[in-house]
Design a protein around this motif. Structure first.
Motif, PDB file in Angstrom:
ATOM      1  N   ASN A 137       0.854  -1.185   0.000  1.00 47.58           N
ATOM      2  CA  ASN A 137       0.000   0.000   0.000  1.00 47.58           C
ATOM      3  C   ASN A 137       0.886   1.231   0.000  1.00 47.58           C
ATOM      4  O   ASN A 137       1.856   1.284   0.769  1.00 47.58           O
ATOM      5  CB  ASN A 137      -0.921   0.013   1.219  1.00 47.58           C
ATOM      6  CG  ASN A 137      -1.913  -1.126   1.220  1.00 47.58           C
ATOM      7  OD1 ASN A 137      -2.199  -1.696   0.172  1.00 47.58           O
ATOM      8  ND2 ASN A 137      -2.473  -1.435   2.379  1.00 47.58           N
ATOM      9  N   GLN A 138       0.576   2.227  -0.824  1.00 46.79           N
ATOM     10  CA  GLN A 138       1.418   3.424  -0.885  1.00 46.79           C
ATOM     11  C   GLN A 138       0.644   4.581  -1.521  1.00 46.79           C
ATOM     12  O   GLN A 138      -0.358   4.394  -2.212  1.00 46.79           O
ATOM     13  CB  GLN A 138       2.695   3.146  -1.681  1.00 46.79           C
ATOM     14  CG  GLN A 138       2.444   2.578  -3.066  1.00 46.79           C
ATOM     15  CD  GLN A 138       3.740   2.138  -3.728  1.00 46.79           C
ATOM     16  OE1 GLN A 138       4.761   2.783  -3.549  1.00 46.79           O
ATOM     17  NE2 GLN A 138       3.669   1.085  -4.528  1.00 46.79           N
ATOM     18  N   TRP A 139       1.189   5.792  -1.241  1.00 46.89           N
ATOM     19  CA  TRP A 139       0.638   7.014  -1.884  1.00 46.89           C
ATOM     20  C   TRP A 139       1.331   7.187  -3.234  1.00 46.89           C
ATOM     21  O   TRP A 139       2.540   7.039  -3.325  1.00 46.89           O
ATOM     22  CB  TRP A 139       0.916   8.260  -1.027  1.00 46.89           C
ATOM     23  CG  TRP A 139       0.084   8.364   0.239  1.00 46.89           C
ATOM     24  CD1 TRP A 139       0.479   8.136   1.504  1.00 46.89           C
ATOM     25  CD2 TRP A 139      -1.273   8.769   0.297  1.00 46.89           C
ATOM     26  NE1 TRP A 139      -0.507   8.333   2.399  1.00 46.89           N
ATOM     27  CE2 TRP A 139      -1.650   8.742   1.667  1.00 46.89           C
ATOM     28  CE3 TRP A 139      -2.244   9.122  -0.646  1.00 46.89           C
ATOM     29  CZ2 TRP A 139      -2.917   9.070   2.116  1.00 46.89           C
ATOM     30  CZ3 TRP A 139      -3.505   9.463  -0.176  1.00 46.89           C
ATOM     31  CH2 TRP A 139      -3.845   9.425   1.185  1.00 46.89           C
ATOM     32  N   ILE A 140       0.509   7.516  -4.271  1.00 42.83           N
ATOM     33  CA  ILE A 140       1.080   7.892  -5.570  1.00 42.83           C
ATOM     34  C   ILE A 140       0.468   9.226  -6.000  1.00 42.83           C
ATOM     35  O   ILE A 140      -0.680   9.540  -5.653  1.00 42.83           O
ATOM     36  CB  ILE A 140       0.815   6.811  -6.635  1.00 42.83           C
ATOM     37  CG1 ILE A 140      -0.691   6.653  -6.879  1.00 42.83           C
ATOM     38  CG2 ILE A 140       1.442   5.488  -6.257  1.00 42.83           C
ATOM     39  CD1 ILE A 140      -1.015   5.801  -8.078  1.00 42.83           C
ATOM     40  N   GLU A 141       1.286  10.017  -6.694  1.00 40.08           N
ATOM     41  CA  GLU A 141       0.795  11.340  -7.154  1.00 40.08           C
ATOM     42  C   GLU A 141       0.086  11.159  -8.497  1.00 40.08           C
ATOM     43  O   GLU A 141       0.579  10.459  -9.386  1.00 40.08           O
ATOM     44  CB  GLU A 141       1.947  12.323  -7.290  1.00 40.08           C
ATOM     45  CG  GLU A 141       1.503  13.736  -7.638  1.00 40.08           C
ATOM     46  CD  GLU A 141       2.675  14.699  -7.747  1.00 40.08           C
ATOM     47  OE1 GLU A 141       2.437  15.913  -7.881  1.00 40.08           O
ATOM     48  OE2 GLU A 141       3.852  14.232  -7.693  1.00 40.08           O
ATOM     49  N   THR A 142      -1.043  11.816  -8.615  1.00 44.89           N
ATOM     50  CA  THR A 142      -1.770  11.770  -9.896  1.00 44.89           C
ATOM     51  C   THR A 142      -1.029  12.614 -10.921  1.00 44.89           C
ATOM     52  O   THR A 142      -0.372  13.607 -10.581  1.00 44.89           O
ATOM     53  CB  THR A 142      -3.194  12.305  -9.730  1.00 44.89           C
ATOM     54  OG1 THR A 142      -3.144  13.646  -9.250  1.00 44.89           O
ATOM     55  CG2 THR A 142      -3.989  11.446  -8.746  1.00 44.89           C
TER      56      THR A 142
END
Length: 299
Positions: free
Chosen positions: A273-278
């Protein structure tokens, strides 16, 4: 008439019979020499030549009994003029302490040293020092005196009369029981705690006793009888506007960094699970046709 010696003589007691005398030496009656009547003094003869120096009194041998001494016809270790003595080890033995002179050819009985002491003769010339004689046997130990009688034990005094036990005091009377207090007035009835739950005006349940809030994003705070329930949107489509990444995000959450205005989506790429930038373009172009989905790139 034959001689009748006393039955229980005392030490040195003398018994005379037919011009002969005996004395009791403690063990047997020993004959006493009777002095003869001295005749007139004869003419003094010429002085003879001086003889050799005598050996002096010397006990050279000790025998256990007279039979052993008599059987030793050629004794060794004894010279003519020396003495042998009988030592039986028993002072009651009649042969004990008999003294014999060795003449060079045979033993001649001389005296019994166990008898009473005779009259002391004149001192002779000092002879040569003879060997140390054997230690005489120890005399019989006298009988111990009788133990005195033990005095009688005094009588034990009589035990004093025991005093009479004192009378037991009477038990005090029980106190009067106090009167029972009056029953207090009953308090007013409590207010009913029935709770009704509505969903947008529609009654779901009345007279509710228990409410249990379950799930993330729900907070319940009680202030007295009032309860405030706060529901925070979570799960797919959750939105966060902060300058730091949200804590404990859920897959599908969106976050806009309030400092950089960059937008991120919290995804699961299959193993993490991780944050990704649009992805965003530097210029806004014309609206394109609706595509099959958004283009995303991980940061």
């Amino acid at each position: 008439m034959s001689a009748n010696f006393p039955n229980s003589p005392t030490l040195n007691q003398v018994f005379n019979y037919n011009s002969s005398s005996w004395f009791w030496n403690g063990r047997y009656w020993q004959a006493q020499d009777v002095p003869e009547i001295a005749g007139a003094t004869g003419i003094t003869g010429a002085t003879g030549a001086t003889g050799p120096t005598g050996l002096g009194f010397s006990i050279a041998k000790i025998y256990a009994n007279v039979a052993t001494l008599t059987a030793d016809v050629n004794p060794a270790g004894i010279l003519a003029g020396q003495f042998a003595i009988i030592e039986t080890g028993n002072v009651e033995d009649l042969e004990n302490s008999r003294l014999y002179l060795w003449t060079g050819n045979s033993y001649v009985y001389t005296s019994d040293l166990s008898g009473a002491q005779g009259i002391q003769g004149p001192s002779g010339a000092t002879g040569l020092s003879g060997p140390v004689g054997a230690t005489g046997s120890t005399g019989i130990q006298g009988q111990p005196g009788a133990t005195g009688l033990l005095g009688p034990v005094g009588a034990t005094g009589s035990t004093g009369i025991q005093g009479q036990p004192g009378a037991t005091g009477s038990t005090g009377a029980d106190g009067v029981a106090g009167a029972t207090g009056a029953t207090g007035t009953a308090g007013p009835a409590g207010v009913s705690a029935n709770v009704s739950v509505y969903d947008e005006g529609n009654l779901l349940v009345s007279q509710l006793h228990t409410i249990n809030f379950i799930g993330p994003g729900i907070t319940a705070n009680a202030e007295g009888s009032n309860v405030t329930v706060t529901v925070t949107a979570t799960g797919t489509g959750g939105f966060h506007y902060t300058n730091v990444a949200p804590i404990s995000p859920t897959v599908g959450d969106r976050w806009v960094n309030s400092d950089s205005l960059r937008e991120f989506v919290y995804i699961n790429d299959g193993d993490t699970n991780q944050w990704i930038e649009t992805v965003r373009s530097s210029q806004i172009g014309a609206t394109g046709a609706t595509g099959p989905g958004a283009n995303l790139s991980a940061i």
